[in-house]
Design a protein around this motif. Structure first.
Motif, PDB file in Angstrom:
ATOM      1  N   PHE A   3       7.683  43.809   5.169  1.00 49.25           N
ATOM      2  CA  PHE A   3       8.927  44.228   4.523  1.00 49.25           C
ATOM      3  C   PHE A   3       8.918  45.742   4.297  1.00 49.25           C
ATOM      4  CE2 PHE A   3      11.861  44.762   0.919  1.00 49.25           C
ATOM      5  CZ  PHE A   3      12.966  44.071   1.400  1.00 49.25           C
ATOM      6  N   LEU A   4       7.778  46.264   3.840  1.00 53.18           N
ATOM      7  CA  LEU A   4       7.643  47.712   3.636  1.00 53.18           C
ATOM      8  C   LEU A   4       7.815  48.465   4.954  1.00 53.18           C
ATOM      9  CD1 LEU A   4       4.630  47.727   1.181  1.00 53.18           C
ATOM     10  CD2 LEU A   4       6.956  48.455   0.645  1.00 53.18           C
ATOM     11  N   ALA A   5       7.178  47.967   6.023  1.00 55.28           N
ATOM     12  CA  ALA A   5       7.308  48.607   7.337  1.00 55.28           C
ATOM     13  C   ALA A   5       8.763  48.594   7.795  1.00 55.28           C
ATOM     14  CB  ALA A   5       6.420  47.896   8.354  1.00 55.28           C
ATOM     15  N   GLY A   6       9.448  47.500   7.533  1.00 59.86           N
ATOM     16  CA  GLY A   6      10.864  47.402   7.888  1.00 59.86           C
ATOM     17  C   GLY A   6      11.713  48.409   7.141  1.00 59.86           C
ATOM     18  N   ILE A   7      11.401  48.642   5.878  1.00 58.25           N
ATOM     19  CA  ILE A   7      12.147  49.635   5.092  1.00 58.25           C
ATOM     20  C   ILE A   7      11.979  51.020   5.706  1.00 58.25           C
ATOM     21  CG2 ILE A   7      12.120  50.904   2.886  1.00 58.25           C
ATOM     22  CD1 ILE A   7      11.606  48.184   1.517  1.00 58.25           C
ATOM     23  N   VAL A   8      10.737  51.390   6.023  1.00 50.25           N
ATOM     24  CA  VAL A   8      10.490  52.717   6.600  1.00 50.25           C
ATOM     25  C   VAL A   8      11.189  52.839   7.946  1.00 50.25           C
ATOM     26  CG1 VAL A   8       8.716  54.300   7.447  1.00 50.25           C
ATOM     27  CG2 VAL A   8       8.340  53.040   5.318  1.00 50.25           C
ATOM     28  N   THR A   9      11.105  51.815   8.784  1.00 48.10           N
ATOM     29  CA  THR A   9      11.757  51.853  10.089  1.00 48.10           C
ATOM     30  C   THR A   9      13.275  52.001   9.940  1.00 48.10           C
ATOM     31  OG1 THR A   9      10.005  50.542  11.105  1.00 48.10           O
ATOM     32  CG2 THR A   9      12.132  50.575  12.232  1.00 48.10           C
ATOM     33  N   LYS A  10      13.878  51.208   9.055  1.00 37.32           N
ATOM     34  CA  LYS A  10      15.325  51.309   8.839  1.00 37.32           C
ATOM     35  C   LYS A  10      15.721  52.692   8.340  1.00 37.32           C
ATOM     36  CE  LYS A  10      15.917  46.431   7.814  1.00 37.32           C
ATOM     37  NZ  LYS A  10      16.028  45.427   6.765  1.00 37.32           N
ATOM     38  N   ARG A  11      14.907  53.244   7.465  1.00 33.68           N
ATOM     39  CA  ARG A  11      15.211  54.572   6.925  1.00 33.68           C
ATOM     40  C   ARG A  11      15.060  55.662   7.985  1.00 33.68           C
ATOM     41  NH1 ARG A  11      18.488  54.583   2.571  1.00 33.68           N
ATOM     42  NH2 ARG A  11      17.923  52.851   1.225  1.00 33.68           N
ATOM     43  N   LEU A  12      14.096  55.518   8.884  1.00 36.91           N
ATOM     44  CA  LEU A  12      13.959  56.473   9.991  1.00 36.91           C
ATOM     45  C   LEU A  12      15.196  56.430  10.880  1.00 36.91           C
ATOM     46  CD1 LEU A  12      10.217  55.844  10.918  1.00 36.91           C
ATOM     47  CD2 LEU A  12      11.174  58.043  10.181  1.00 36.91           C
ATOM     48  N   LEU A  13      15.646  55.222  11.203  1.00 40.90           N
ATOM     49  CA  LEU A  13      16.837  55.076  12.039  1.00 40.90           C
ATOM     50  C   LEU A  13      18.077  55.618  11.336  1.00 40.90           C
ATOM     51  CD1 LEU A  13      16.116  51.507  13.460  1.00 40.90           C
ATOM     52  CD2 LEU A  13      16.039  53.681  14.721  1.00 40.90           C
ATOM     53  N   LYS A  14      18.198  55.342  10.047  1.00 35.54           N
ATOM     54  CA  LYS A  14      19.351  55.813   9.282  1.00 35.54           C
ATOM     55  C   LYS A  14      19.383  57.345   9.199  1.00 35.54           C
ATOM     56  CE  LYS A  14      22.066  54.218   5.442  1.00 35.54           C
ATOM     57  NZ  LYS A  14      22.189  53.267   4.365  1.00 35.54           N
TER      58      LYS A  14
END
Length: 184
Positions: free
Chosen positions: A105-116
């Motif tokens: 879940f943490l990795a997903g947050i960082v990935t989504k934030r990088l894309l955003k």
């Protein structure tokens, strides 16, 4: 890119405050996702301005600085966004039942934030672990000693850190120029 990531997060919502804190922990301290997910209030030492943990991966103690912007982000999240629950874990899900956040879940947050933040991650690693690599490379480019970087990342020896940095000492020796030994 790390600055772009952090600056792109809107901290006006509980989710934004949580994600901002997570991104600071992984990008500025190089914390592993497992250590972020298990971070407890007892690990924060306001008087010493440190975060003191026992690393999940190695079982070794690690003392990290409680940086000024991290202090503010932590207090803002704690006061204004963290759900009221009995868990000692700092980062918990926003919806009930409140539980600690998983590594994925943490990795997903960082990935989504990088894309955003419009950072192209298509041809490289991304997520929490990539932030450790970025921190290590940034420290090296700032002329930090390898031993210091090893300590910050909580590695048991510098050979692991060398791999993070892509330093191949054998290849460097092979291609290096001979240095005259003072003879004309």
């Amino acid at each position: 890119e790390v600055k772009e990531l952090v600056n792109s997060i809107d901290v006006s919502s509980p989710k934004g405050k949580r994600d901002y804190l997570i991104c600071l922990l992984v990008s500025q301290l190089g914390m592993r996702a497992g250590d972020v997910s298990r971070l407890e209030f007892s690990n924060i030492h306001w008087d010493r301005e440190t975060i003191e943990i026992v690393q999940q991966k190695t079982g070794n103690p690690l003392v990290l600085p409680l940086l000024r912007n991290l202090r503010f982000a932590l207090l803002d999240y704690w006061k204004n966004s963290r759900p009221n629950c009995d868990s000692d874990t700092i980062l918990v899900t926003l919806s009930k039942p409140h539980r600690c956040l998983s590594n994925s879940f943490l990795a997903g947050i960082v990935t989504k934030r990088l894309l955003k933040a419009d950072i192209d991650i298509s041809a490289r690693k991304h997520g929490c672990h990539s932030m450790r690599h970025s921190l290590a490379r940034n420290l090296l480019s700032g002329n930090e000693a390898l031993s210091t970087i090893t300590g910050i990342l909580g590695h048991e020896n510098s050979n692991t850190t060398r791999r993070y940095l892509g330093i191949d000492t054998r290849e460097l020796r092979r291609i290096s120029l001979e240095v005259p030994n003072g003879r004309s």
